[in-house]
Design a protein around this motif. Structure first.
Motif, short mmCIF file in Angstrom:
data_model
loop_
_atom_site.label_atom_id
_atom_site.label_comp_id
_atom_site.label_asym_id
_atom_site.label_seq_id
_atom_site.Cartn_x
_atom_site.Cartn_y
_atom_site.Cartn_z
N PRO A 204 12.42 34.20 -29.13
CA PRO A 204 13.46 33.18 -29.20
C PRO A 204 14.12 33.09 -30.57
O PRO A 204 13.57 33.55 -31.57
CB PRO A 204 12.72 31.89 -28.88
N SER A 205 15.31 32.50 -30.60
CA SER A 205 16.04 32.24 -31.84
C SER A 205 16.17 30.73 -31.98
O SER A 205 16.67 30.06 -31.06
CB SER A 205 17.42 32.89 -31.74
N ASN A 206 15.74 30.19 -33.11
CA ASN A 206 15.77 28.73 -33.32
C ASN A 206 15.12 27.98 -32.15
O ASN A 206 15.61 26.92 -31.73
CB ASN A 206 17.21 28.24 -33.54
N GLY A 207 14.06 28.58 -31.57
CA GLY A 207 13.34 27.93 -30.48
C GLY A 207 14.02 28.05 -29.12
O GLY A 207 13.54 27.47 -28.14
N ILE A 208 15.13 28.79 -29.07
CA ILE A 208 15.89 28.93 -27.82
C ILE A 208 15.66 30.33 -27.26
O ILE A 208 15.83 31.32 -27.96
CB ILE A 208 17.40 28.70 -28.10
N PRO A 209 15.26 30.42 -25.96
CA PRO A 209 15.08 31.75 -25.38
C PRO A 209 16.44 32.39 -25.04
O PRO A 209 17.41 31.68 -24.77
CB PRO A 209 14.29 31.47 -24.08
N LEU A 210 16.48 33.72 -25.06
CA LEU A 210 17.70 34.43 -24.65
C LEU A 210 17.99 34.11 -23.18
O LEU A 210 17.11 34.30 -22.33
CB LEU A 210 17.51 35.94 -24.82
N PRO A 211 19.20 33.63 -22.86
CA PRO A 211 19.51 33.35 -21.44
C PRO A 211 19.40 34.64 -20.62
O PRO A 211 20.07 35.64 -20.92
CB PRO A 211 20.96 32.85 -21.50
N ALA A 212 18.54 34.61 -19.59
CA ALA A 212 18.16 35.84 -18.89
C ALA A 212 19.33 36.54 -18.20
O ALA A 212 19.37 37.75 -18.10
CB ALA A 212 17.08 35.51 -17.86
N THR A 213 20.32 35.76 -17.74
CA THR A 213 21.38 36.35 -16.92
C THR A 213 22.71 36.54 -17.67
O THR A 213 23.74 36.78 -17.04
CB THR A 213 21.65 35.44 -15.69
N TYR A 214 22.68 36.47 -19.00
CA TYR A 214 23.95 36.40 -19.74
C TYR A 214 24.90 37.57 -19.47
O TYR A 214 26.12 37.42 -19.52
CB TYR A 214 23.68 36.25 -21.24
N LYS A 215 24.37 38.76 -19.14
CA LYS A 215 25.25 39.92 -18.92
C LYS A 215 26.13 39.75 -17.69
O LYS A 215 27.06 40.51 -17.47
CB LYS A 215 24.42 41.19 -18.71
N HIS A 216 25.77 38.76 -16.86
CA HIS A 216 26.47 38.60 -15.58
C HIS A 216 27.37 37.37 -15.57
O HIS A 216 27.89 36.99 -14.53
CB HIS A 216 25.42 38.53 -14.45
N TRP A 217 27.53 36.74 -16.72
CA TRP A 217 28.37 35.55 -16.76
C TRP A 217 29.85 35.90 -16.73
O TRP A 217 30.25 37.03 -17.00
CB TRP A 217 28.05 34.74 -18.02
#
Lengths: 160, 160
Positions: free
Chosen positions: B23-36
């Motif tokens: 994670p970055s700053n306690g935030i996980p990478l959004p799993a589906t971001y490539k499909h937004w």
């Protein structure tokens, strides 16, 4: 599950509720184009325009598999083009101004065999005035510069 | 129906098969971001980088309704940033070169109340090295320039 339902609604509902503009070069405006995923981005500093390049499901699957030489029949690539503008709060950023046009390449090797297997369509401005230019032959003339990559300028971005 | 099934597969399958970065700053990478879907595009001519701005389902629904003042809790905005490159067959076109970084703003008014209601996260380069910078406070400092638009620089594009 709720996300899936919302997603299906956002994908399938709006086109049924909107009036479609007339076709361009015999090609209808792809009903769901606003909901397609990103294949690339570009900025032309000759005619000062910003572009988002998007693709339909066939295009996205082909791009992610690297299966784009040639692109498969059924592929539709969309280019959304805006005139340059400067961000009001952040001057070094060039951002979308007025919509210039939206344009599409439709892969169908049989139907469009005279123009490299691609049909070319464009709708201009917010009113989506369709372009009809001799079946897209002038479009194809320029796209011959990208003959090495199946007449497509866009190289799909790869995301980790 | 077949399209819907393929669509569900492209949205839900890949994240399960890929290893997530830290994670970055306690935030996980959004799993589906490539499909937004696409919210905007920009080009910065100070640091020579091209950007696609995308949003999760909550963001897209809010943007299409014009309901972005403020953006609702649950919104995630993503910025995909590449270094400038010139198109090999079409010199006036600036296109994505190497990936610079991907970054996200996550709206949660309670959790991120010290930074305008937004969490800030960034992963750098193809290896997606997470940035950890004092809970994103330096990010927020710059975003204060966009205080009038809920600390978001991107104005969602409107498509006809």
């Amino acid at each position: 599950m709720r996300t899936a339902v919302i997603l299906m609604l956002t994908i399938f509902l709006p086109p049924a509720l909107e009036a479609a503009p007339p076709p361009s070069n015999g090609i209808p405006l792809p009903a769901t184009y606003k909901h397609w995923q990103v294949l690339g981005v570009s900025h032309r500093d000759d005619n000062r325009s910003l572009r988002a390049i998007v693709g339909n499901t066939t295009a996205m699957i082909a791009a992610r598999k690297g299966d784009t030489d040639p692109w498969p029949d059924g592929t539709i690539l969309g280019k959304l083009v805006w005139k340059d503008s400067r961000h009001p709060f952040w001057q070094p950023a060039i951002v979308p101004g007025a919509l210039s046009h939206i344009e599409f390449m439709v892969k169908d090797r049989k139907r469009f065999k005279e123009t490299g297997g691609w049909g070319f369509a464009r709708w201009v401005g917010d009113k989506l005035e369709p372009l009809n230019n001799d079946g897209g032959k002038p479009c194809f003339e320029c796209h011959k510069a990208a003959a090495k990559t199946d007449f497509v300028f866009t190289r799909p971005v790869r995301l980790p």
